[in-house]
Design a protein around this motif. Structure first.
Motif, PDB file in Angstrom:
ATOM      1  N   UNK A  80       0.645  -1.207  -0.340  1.00 41.85           N
ATOM      2  CA  UNK A  80      -0.255  -0.180  -0.170  1.00 41.85           C
ATOM      3  C   UNK A  80       1.284   1.116  -0.048  1.00 41.85           C
ATOM      4  N   UNK A  81       0.437   2.318  -0.685  1.00 43.12           N
ATOM      5  CA  UNK A  81       1.665   3.311  -0.574  1.00 43.12           C
ATOM      6  C   UNK A  81      -0.110   4.473  -0.425  1.00 43.12           C
ATOM      7  N   UNK A  82       0.995   5.086   0.637  1.00 46.35           N
ATOM      8  CA  UNK A  82       0.372   6.385   0.527  1.00 46.35           C
ATOM      9  C   UNK A  82       1.465   7.953  -0.060  1.00 46.35           C
ATOM     10  N   UNK A  83       0.569   8.057  -0.690  1.00 44.06           N
ATOM     11  CA  UNK A  83       1.270   9.380  -1.031  1.00 44.06           C
ATOM     12  C   UNK A  83       1.273  11.252  -0.842  1.00 44.06           C
ATOM     13  N   UNK A  84       1.814  11.692  -0.526  1.00 42.56           N
ATOM     14  CA  UNK A  84       1.550  13.209  -0.253  1.00 42.56           C
ATOM     15  C   UNK A  84       1.467  13.674  -1.604  1.00 42.56           C
ATOM     16  N   UNK A  85       0.458  14.477  -2.346  1.00 40.42           N
ATOM     17  CA  UNK A  85       0.333  15.394  -3.503  1.00 40.42           C
ATOM     18  C   UNK A  85       0.294  16.314  -2.936  1.00 40.42           C
ATOM     19  N   UNK A 127      -4.050  17.515   2.517  1.00 39.55           N
ATOM     20  CA  UNK A 127      -5.105  17.880   3.499  1.00 39.55           C
ATOM     21  C   UNK A 127      -6.627  17.201   3.637  1.00 39.55           C
ATOM     22  N   UNK A 128      -6.901  16.363   2.949  1.00 30.28           N
ATOM     23  CA  UNK A 128      -7.962  15.680   2.307  1.00 30.28           C
ATOM     24  C   UNK A 128      -7.540  14.174   1.552  1.00 30.28           C
ATOM     25  N   UNK A 152      -2.974  11.602 -10.917  1.00 34.08           N
ATOM     26  CA  UNK A 152      -3.530  12.816  -9.778  1.00 34.08           C
ATOM     27  C   UNK A 152      -3.724  13.667 -10.330  1.00 34.08           C
ATOM     28  N   UNK A 153      -4.527  14.983  -9.737  1.00 26.21           N
ATOM     29  CA  UNK A 153      -3.986  15.755 -10.252  1.00 26.21           C
ATOM     30  C   UNK A 153      -5.260  17.143  -8.844  1.00 26.21           C
ATOM     31  N   UNK A 154      -4.296  17.216  -7.628  1.00 28.79           N
ATOM     32  CA  UNK A 154      -4.928  17.397  -6.603  1.00 28.79           C
ATOM     33  C   UNK A 154      -5.117  18.667  -6.693  1.00 28.79           C
ATOM     34  N   UNK A 155      -6.844  19.160  -5.574  1.00 22.88           N
ATOM     35  CA  UNK A 155      -7.939  19.713  -5.395  1.00 22.88           C
ATOM     36  C   UNK A 155      -7.446  20.959  -4.358  1.00 22.88           C
ATOM     37  N   UNK A 156      -6.677  19.924  -3.455  1.00 23.66           N
ATOM     38  CA  UNK A 156      -6.577  20.982  -2.097  1.00 23.66           C
ATOM     39  C   UNK A 156      -4.243  21.253  -2.222  1.00 23.66           C
ATOM     40  N   UNK A 160      -1.820  17.111   5.575  1.00 23.19           N
ATOM     41  CA  UNK A 160      -2.182  17.001   7.282  1.00 23.19           C
ATOM     42  C   UNK A 160      -1.835  15.533   7.078  1.00 23.19           C
ATOM     43  N   UNK A 161      -0.891  15.694   6.729  1.00 27.09           N
ATOM     44  CA  UNK A 161      -0.259  14.175   7.519  1.00 27.09           C
ATOM     45  C   UNK A 161      -0.872  13.275   8.159  1.00 27.09           C
ATOM     46  N   UNK A 162      -1.037  13.320   9.661  1.00 29.84           N
ATOM     47  CA  UNK A 162      -2.090  13.225  10.371  1.00 29.84           C
ATOM     48  C   UNK A 162      -3.270  12.176  10.005  1.00 29.84           C
ATOM     49  N   UNK A 163      -3.502  12.703   8.842  1.00 33.17           N
ATOM     50  CA  UNK A 163      -5.384  12.187   8.372  1.00 33.17           C
ATOM     51  C   UNK A 163      -4.773  11.365   7.335  1.00 33.17           C
TER      52      UNK A 163
END
Length: 288
Positions: A80-85, A127-128, A152-156, A160-163
């Motif tokens: 599983x990948x958790x990716x910061x965009x 942050x979402x 993927x093109x982020x909206x925000x 928010x790494x915690x979320x």
């Protein structure tokens, strides 16, 4: 770069990594993506010499004999990948942003995982949750994962790494190989990262850009923060500013590396726009 070119690039990089690992006499590339734990399979009556730690006391207490648990090796693993965009990922020169590097690294690792029949999923977050694909198996699903990562093109804009970590911890019910890809420009996420390391097989991929480490001397210039959408004027030629900038980056990376070492998680530093294949080869060899 279109999706076809991206896929071709990812495959070429994965082949480089696979060849490097398999020719260094350190074992087999596929072992990295295989399950290494045990899962409950069945019960049978206790025999002399069985490990008493495997006795199922709940079943045995019913009065029909003493029973021990049987286990089988987990052959398949969830990757599983958790990716910061978030918008800080857009930093980079000549089109080689941190986000582009993270997408390429995730794509290469995803392609490697589907070759080994792993369950594959990801969430891209700011942050979402910007994009989520639940873990599933099969090459068709794997190629869809890589394609969606590319698109993927982020909206925000904010982070928010915690979320993001909370979502991964709640979503992954069993031990998984969890890759967290981010520049880690955030605060207050440490406890959740530690929880991820305790529950899963954690790999932290920390991306940096050379401009963050050594900003050129340009005098007093406006610096735009893409996450807060705010401009600040700074003297980039001032020695104090340069030292402060370098120290902040050094501290962030050093603290993160030390935490991973303490929690028995893997840490890899990536530089945007640079060849990351040697870093991944080193990671794979270390994990065997």
């Amino acid at each position: 770069m279109d999706i076809k070119a991206f896929l071709t690039h990812v495959v070429q990089l994965e082949i480089r990594i696979r060849k490097a690992i398999n020719t260094q006499m350190h074992g087999n590339f596929s072992s990295v993506f295989k399950g290494s734990g045990l899962e409950f399979s069945d019960l049978r009556q206790y025999h002399y010499g069985d490990d008493v730690r495997h006795i199922d006391w709940n079943t045995s207490s019913k009065g029909h004999g003493t029973f021990v648990k049987l286990f089988k090796e987990e052959k398949e693993q969830t990757v599983f990948f958790l990716i910061d965009v978030s918008a800080s990922g857009t930093v980079g020169r000549l089109g080689n942003s941190k986000m582009k590097t993270l997408k390429e690294v995730a794509g290469v690792l995803a392609f490697a995982a589907i070759q080994e029949a792993s369950h594959l999923g990801f969430v891209c977050f700011s942050d979402k949750n910007e994009k989520y694909m639940p873990p599933a198996m099969g090459k068709k699903h794997g190629y869809k994962v890589i394609s969606e990562l590319f698109r993927v093109k982020p909206e925000n804009t904010t982070t928010d790494l915690k979320a993001g970590l909370t979502f991964a911890l709640q979503t992954l019910k069993r031990k998984s190989l969890l890759f967290v890809l981010s520049d880690f420009i955030d605060e207050g996420y440490e406890d959740l990262l530690r929880a991820a390391a305790l529950k899963h097989d954690l790999v932290v991929l920390h991306t940096l850009d050379q401009q963050e480490i050594q900003l050129p001397s340009m005098g007093i210039v406006p610096i735009y923060d893409p996450e807060r959408k705010r401009t600040t004027w700074v003297n980039t030629s001032a020695r104090g500013f340069k030292q402060l900038l370098q120290q902040q980056v050094k501290n962030r990376g050093g603290d993160l590396k030390e935490m991973c070492k303490r929690w028995h998680a893997d840490y890899v530093e990536l530089r945007s726009g640079e060849d990351f294949v040697p870093a991944l080869v080193k990671l794979f060899n270390a994990r065997r």
